[in-house]
Design an enzyme around this catalytic site. Structure first.
Site, PDB file in Angstrom:
ATOM      1  N   HIS A   1       0.813  -1.214   0.000  1.00  0.00           N
ATOM      2  CA  HIS A   1       0.000   0.000   0.000  1.00  0.00           C
ATOM      3  C   HIS A   1       0.852   1.272   0.000  1.00  0.00           C
ATOM      4  O   HIS A   1       0.298   2.386  -0.046  1.00  0.00           O
ATOM      5  CB  HIS A   1      -0.911   0.030   1.230  1.00  0.00           C
ATOM      6  CG  HIS A   1      -0.163   0.252   2.511  1.00  0.00           C
ATOM      7  ND1 HIS A   1       0.642  -0.717   3.081  1.00  0.00           N
ATOM      8  CD2 HIS A   1      -0.069   1.352   3.316  1.00  0.00           C
ATOM      9  CE1 HIS A   1       1.177  -0.233   4.178  1.00  0.00           C
ATOM     10  NE2 HIS A   1       0.765   1.020   4.351  1.00  0.00           N
TER      11      HIS A   1
ATOM     12  N   CYS B   1       7.435  11.013  20.507  1.00  0.00           N
ATOM     13  CA  CYS B   1       7.240  12.426  20.844  1.00  0.00           C
ATOM     14  C   CYS B   1       7.927  12.653  22.181  1.00  0.00           C
ATOM     15  O   CYS B   1       8.889  11.953  22.500  1.00  0.00           O
ATOM     16  CB  CYS B   1       5.750  12.775  20.880  1.00  0.00           C
ATOM     17  SG  CYS B   1       4.789  11.805  22.068  1.00  0.00           S
TER      18      CYS B   1
END
EC number: 2.7.1.211
Length: 653
Positions: free
Chosen positions: A62, A196
């Site tokens: 994909h 993060c």
């Protein structure tokens, strides 16, 4: 050492070009994977957007990645959540390590299989190392039809010699890293990993293979969350050490340094944001939605404004009567876009905010339904109730703010309804129930609030005028166009109408007229200063429209888009308003701006001191606005923001 080069990015498929923030996936739309664009494909033939070496072909086919000779890592992602289709719709003709050229066919996609599976077929291109190398991203106009292989974007990048990076050591976190990798399904279940300031963010092939309970109970793990297509393991302050330990075990090929830097920057900013910063961010986001929703109709708004201005001049000079068939037809043509603005904005804002465009257009139609407008126009019927809930009806024709609020709420209402309504009933009940809820929010919630605030502001401004016309002109001139944006100006309109009807004149309307000239002067300054051809066209049309009394093209097409212009224009407007108040300029008809000069000729007297005051105040405001915006409000450097569709006409040095 580094130098810069401009690389071209071709469309990987035929279809409709979209800005990245229009993608219905937060990982891409928020730029977490880097800057780029998207295409709503009309054909399944996929070509390479750049020349280079294939660095990635996803196991589920994909997505694929290409690294250019200049060091740009370009990712092409075929559809949203199509990883779950396990490669079924894709036929791949490339492999990792292949050299490809731009325009070369690389993958064939069965679009029908994607849509039949309930997935989005949007094709997304992102420069994944944007934070490291990208200086400027140039994208041609969105919502345009393009063909595979066509150049649609450019990227100004730093060309840097690649250096080999050694993975950091995990210290005492090796065992924790081993346990996390094992319980997310093993190395073979990981597509990539970023972090993060507090979380490991895995992109897993199948997040169902992850053992949530086991991971949450590991020493050093706070909790587990799933968001934006990511499997997030909350670590806390030690996240960088744990990340390094995981990468040491699974390999550096699973990293994405650009996306990690973006995530760290975003979460750091969010954590350190003050209340004022959050307010500014909210306002900025609101203005972004507002201008993006208005951009598709700026041209017709400007043309309609000019037509309305011409009609105002013709009636002012008694060339046309307002009761003649010619006037009625031409006025309908000029006025229709503004009258039906909530319907149009319902559609465009919904597309921007991922709500249902048709439902929001219907909501726009509901709030300007003729019977409701008739009730709202009379004091005796404006106050009513719905199922015993008191509400105040107002006219929403030409309004902007209420329908934007509805478009923002729309996706949440629809999401809730999908949870409670069975699948076989959704197509019938969700649209009408969503329209019902959103319409009631506006009519019962937003309307009365706007009415109360508008009346309070209007009464206050009128009181200030009684105290000091100069001060009133300064305050009203400075805030009126902001009031227009939020629909708070409606409280002043009845006051102006009543003044003209009972006294034959209105001092307040003279000040409102000044604000139109100031906004027009601002875009005229942009027209004079910019070298961008497209911005010149938009600015000139918006200026003419504003001078004809219609400021929407200036506000939403230019001034709010580049916020400093609007601020400087409002300062100019405040100064012009003070001058108007000081000269006690009077207005004798519901007309204004530069085209409405006959409304400043005193009946029975003719051209005299009032008209001269009009000339001094209005053309003085025009001069002030043009000079201030030209010197302090605008520079072409403001066009260098990422994803600005006007950038392509700016020379890049």
């Amino acid at each position: 050492m580094s130098n810069q080069t401009l690389i071209s990015l071709a469309a990987p498929v035929d279809g409709k070009l979209l800005k990245l923030d229009q993608v219905k996936d937060p990982v891409f739309s928020q730029g977490l994977m880097g800057q780029g664009f998207a295409i709503e494909p009309s054909d399944g033939k996929v070509v390479a957007p750049v020349s280079g070496v294939v660095t990635l072909v996803a196991e589920t086919k994909h997505a694929f990645g290409i690294r250019t000779t200049d060091g740009a890592d370009v990712l092409v992602h075929l559809g949203i959540d199509t990883v779950e289709l396990k490669g079924e719709p894709f036929t791949v003709s490339i492999k990792q390590g292949d050299h490809v050229t731009a325009g070369q066919a690389v993958i064939s996609v069965d679009l029908k299989k994607i849509t039949d599976a309930g997935k989005q077929k949007t094709v997304i291109l992102a420069i994944t190392n944007s934070n490291d190398i990208l200086k400027q991203f140039l994208l041609s106009d969105g919502d345009s039809n393009i063909t595979a292989g066509q150049i649609v974007a450019g990227a100004l990048i730093d060309v840097v010699k690649e250096t080999k990076k050694t993975a950091g050591k995990g210290g005492n976190y090796d065992q924790l890293a081993t346990d996390i990798v094992e319980n997310v399904g093993g190395k073979e279940n990981i597509n990539s990993l970023i972090h993060c300031i507090t979380r490991l963010r895995f992109y897993l092939k199948d997040d169902k293979k992850a053992n949530d309970d086991t991971i949450e109970n590991l020493p050093g793990v706070i909790s587990v969350a799933k968001a934006g297509g990511q499997y997030q393991v909350v670590i806390g302050q030690a996240v960088t050490d744990v990340y390094d330990a995981v990468i040491d075990q699974i390999g550096a090929q699973y990293t994405n340094n650009a996306a990690t830097a973006e995530a760290v920057a975003e979460t750091t900013k969010a954590q350190n944001m003050s209340v004022w910063d959050k307010i500014k961010s909210g306002i900025s986001n609101f203005i972004g939605v507002l201008t993006a929703s208005m951009i598709p109709i700026i041209g017709i708004l400007a043309g309609s404004g000019i037509l309305k201005g011409i009609l105002a001049a013709l009636t002012g000079f008694k060339v046309l009567s307002t009761t003649s068939g010619t006037y009625v037809i031409l006025n309908a043509i000029g006025d229709a876009t503004f009258y039906f603005l909530p319907i149009i904005l319902g559609f465009t804002a919904a597309k921007k905010l991922s709500s249902d465009p048709i439902v929001l257009a219907i909501v726009g139609g509901i709030i300007i339904y003729p019977n409701l407008l008739t009730l709202a126009s009379k004091a005796s019927t404006a106050s009513t109730n719905f199922l015993g809930i008191p509400t105040t009806l107002i006219s929403y024709t030409s309004s902007v703010f209420p329908i934007i609020v509805a478009a923002w709420l729309g996706k949440y209402v629809e999401k809730f309804l999908k949870k409670v309504i069975p699948l076989y009933l959704r197509s019938v009940f969700i649209p009408i129930l969503e329209a019902l809820v959103l319409s009631l929010v506006i009519l019962i919630g937003v309307g009365p609030i706007i009415t109360a605030m508008s009346k309070g502001l209007s009464n206050g401004l009128v009181a200030i005028y009684s105290f000091s016309p100069t001060l009133s002109g300064f305050v009203l001139g400075g805030v009126y166009q902001t009031m227009v944006i939020f629909g708070l100006h409606w409280g002043l309109i009845p006051i102006v109408i009543n003044d003209i009807a009972t006294n034959g004149h209105s001092y307040i309307n003279s000040i409102l007229s000044i604000t139109m000239v100031a906004q027009g002067g601002a875009v005229l300054a942009v027209f004079l200063k910019t070298k961008n051809k497209k911005l010149k066209e938009v600015s000139l049309a918006a200026a003419v429209s504003a001078f004809c009394g219609v400021t929407e093209p200036a506000l939403y097409g230019v001034n709010l888009k580049y916020k400093r212009i609007f601020v400087v224009a409002s300062i100019a407007s405040a100064l012009g308003g003070a001058l108007t108040g000081f000269l006690k300029v009077n207005n004798y008809a519901l007309s204004g701006a530069l085209i409405g000069f006959p409304a400043f000729i005193t009946p029975g007297v003719g051209i005299g001191s009032n008209f001269y005051g009009y000339l001094i105040s209005h053309y003085g405001t025009l001069l002030i606005s043009v000079v201030l915006v030209y010197l302090f409000g605008f520079t072409d450097k403001m066009l260098a923001k990422k994803n600005d569709p006007m950038n392509l006409n700016v020379n890049v040095a």
